[in-house]
Design an enzyme around this catalytic site. Structure first.
Site, PDB file in Angstrom:
ATOM      1  N   SER A 261      33.960  53.737  31.932  1.00 43.43           N
ATOM      2  CA  SER A 261      34.572  54.323  30.741  1.00 43.43           C
ATOM      3  C   SER A 261      35.962  53.741  30.522  1.00 43.43           C
ATOM      4  O   SER A 261      36.510  53.059  31.397  1.00 43.43           O
ATOM      5  CB  SER A 261      34.678  55.833  30.896  1.00 43.43           C
ATOM      6  N   LYS A 262      36.501  54.050  29.369  1.00 44.66           N
ATOM      7  CA  LYS A 262      37.850  53.588  29.047  1.00 44.66           C
ATOM      8  C   LYS A 262      38.846  54.110  30.076  1.00 44.66           C
ATOM      9  O   LYS A 262      39.790  53.435  30.430  1.00 44.66           O
ATOM     10  CB  LYS A 262      38.199  54.060  27.642  1.00 44.66           C
ATOM     11  N   ARG A 263      38.588  55.334  30.540  1.00 43.36           N
ATOM     12  CA  ARG A 263      39.516  55.924  31.517  1.00 43.36           C
ATOM     13  C   ARG A 263      39.573  55.117  32.817  1.00 43.36           C
ATOM     14  O   ARG A 263      40.615  55.046  33.450  1.00 43.36           O
ATOM     15  CB  ARG A 263      39.143  57.379  31.803  1.00 43.36           C
ATOM     16  N   GLY A 265      39.398  51.952  33.026  1.00 44.65           N
ATOM     17  CA  GLY A 265      40.298  50.840  32.729  1.00 44.65           C
ATOM     18  C   GLY A 265      41.750  51.286  32.812  1.00 44.65           C
ATOM     19  O   GLY A 265      42.586  50.618  33.413  1.00 44.65           O
TER      20      GLY A 265
END
Ligand code: GLU
Length: 505
Positions: A261-263, A265
């Site tokens: 997920s973006k989190r 990253g």
């Protein structure tokens, strides 16, 4: 297969393209090129609630940067225009009407409140064969009632009528036969009168059919939709031209537990988007592979191996080779860990393979910003010496600033350790020796200077350490004579004199 291979990448413009979406686009591209087929971009923007301005442009720019060129699409047109679903409302309406006329779909008037009500009274409520008889729809109301509700401007949806307890087989190239019982499916909404737009499912399969798509290659998250799509193909009588499915494995967190997920990253400091993205609502900026200094070729190679491999341990594979080697059969079923460190490694490898002239061009703006004005040839020579030490072009400066400016200070610790009492006198002598060298190539300097050191009985290490301190300002950098060969004789002598004057041991 005699039919020409046609695949599509069909993103919904709901935000920046996630790196997993890029991988999906890449596999579609590789499969199309491998089979001399067509790679089509279709924008699935029928969910007006989730539409994000700029997302379509972003997707095109990102894939263009990566060199994944489309054969047809919103930006280049093609024989099946329009490739943007919001332009195709009438087409979908026509197909919804066909299903309605054939009794394969029905109109439902249930309001959100009524549905909520049902959900709270019936546990695990699903709008399907077991419940549709209790709802407000064209199956329970008379023709006249339905018409008068429509005429009175009531909103409605069209639902697909799914027969219960049928076996639905999804034939997946990667996963084999995946069997479902139709009872798990609800009577999916295909169309909404509120915005006169179809839902994803209807638009998606109508367009795959009309655009003569032969293979649907997409992320695993779409597998649960596949049985519904198969039933829609059946309902329209299009089974014979139904595309073959290939659902790609998930991209997993670097630790392997759960979906990337973006989190992840944000947490671990790596981009999950191909290009930098500025959220049009919040103004929040998310980093991109391009802005972080990745070469597109490295990103392609890295992504290609997340879920596929050539069957041996070859890792560096050019796009042309990928096209040649790619096959959906060799894609894995299980998720692929997103190993970000490996991504850096790929970038390092591709930087080493890139021509120095290319790297010099990329390094130039960084130097320009620092007010450094040197020739491209000079930058090329520097890049050749330090590129093996970096993963990204932006790291070149840290490894090479001393090629562009004389030291303004000298590292104290190094001075203490390396600048001996006799160093000033020795460096003075060295400057004279250097003055006499005509061929200033690295090799020739080395021969002459080492002869001098030996003849004088000096300690090689002491001389070289002091020399480096004088030229670089600290104890880092590539081979000493390679540095001086690049900065030149005059500059070398100048720096020696400066050091003698400025270093106080
Ligand atoms: N519009 C869907 C998406 O955003 C397409 C899924 C598919 O390829 O069928 O990914």
């Amino acid at each position: 297969m005699s039919q020409k291979v046609r695949v599509r990448f069909a993103p919904s413009p709901t935000g920046p393209l996630h790196i997993g979406g890029v991988r999906t686009a890449l596999y579609n591209y590789l499969f199309a090129k491998k089979n001399n087929g067509a790679f089509v971009l279709r924008i699935e923007d029928t969910d007006s609630q989730r539409f994000v301005p700029g997302a379509e442009e972003y997707i095109i720019e990102a894939l263009t940067w990566l060199g994944l060129e489309f054969d047809e699409g919103t930006h280049i047109g093609g024989p099946f225009e329009s490739y943007r679903q919001s332009d195709r409302k009438e087409i979908y309406k026509k197909y919804v009407d066909i299903l309605l006329a054939e009794g394969k779909a029905y109109i439902a008037f249930d309001t959100p409140e009524e549905l909520e009500n049902k959900r709270s009274t019936i546990s695990n409520f699903q709008y399907d064969a077991s419940t549709r008889g209790e709802m407000r729809n064209s199956l329970t109301l008379s023709k006249e009632e339905v018409q008068s509700l429509i005429d009175a401007g009531n909103q409605y949806v069209v639902r697909f009528m799914i027969e219960s307890n049928q076996e639905v087989v999804v034939n997946d190239i990667i996963r084999g036969e995946v069997k479902y019982n139709s009872s798990v499916l609800d009577d999916k909404v295909l169309y909404k009168s509120a915005d006169n737009l179809p839902t994803y499912h209807l638009a998606n399969i109508v367009d795959d059919h009309l655009m003569e798509i032969t293979h649907v290659i997409r992320g695993e998250e779409w597998l649960p939709s596949a049985p519904l799509h198969v039933l829609l193909y059946r309902a329209f009588g299009w089974e014979d031209t139904m595309p073959q499915f290939a659902h790609l494995p998930l991209l997993l967190k670097p630790e392997g537990n759960g979906k990337l997920s973006k989190r992840d990253g944000d947490r671990l400091g790596f981009p999950v988007f191909p290009l930098e993205w500025k959220d049009p609502k919040t103004g929040e900026i998310s980093s991109g592979y391009r802005e972080s200094g990745y070469l597109p070729e490295a990103v392609i190679n890295f992504l290609a191996l997340l879920g596929w491999n050539p069957g041996n341990d070859q890792e560096i594979i050019s796009k042309e080779e990928l096209i040649d080697l790619f096959s959906l059969e060799k894609c894995s079923k299980s998720g692929a860990k997103f190993d970000y460190e490996k991504g850096k490694w790929f970038n390092h490898q591709y930087l080493q393979m890139a021509p120095n002239a290319e790297l010099a061009k990329m390094f130039y703006p960084i130097l320009e910003e620092k007010g450094i004005d040197v020739s491209v040839n000079y930058i090329e020579s520097v890049v050749a010496l330090v590129k093996e030490r970096v993963n990204f072009v932006k790291e070149l400066w840290e490894q090479s600033y001393f090629f562009f400016q004389a030291p303004t200070s000298y590292d104290e610790k190094v001075v203490k350790k390396r600048w001996k009492e006799e160093s000033p006198a020795q460096m003075n002598e060295l400057a004279e020796v250097i003055q006499g060298i005509d061929d200033f190539s690295s090799h020739n300097q080395e021969t002459i200077i080492k002869e001098w050191i030996e003849a004088k009985g000096y300690h090689l290490g002491n001389i070289m350490n002091a020399f480096r301190l004088a030229i670089v300002g600290e104890s880092k950098g590539p081979h000493m004579f390679d540095i001086t060969a690049v900065i030149g004789k005059e500059e070398t002598i100048k720096r020696l004199h400066k050091a003698i004057e400025e270093i106080k041991s």
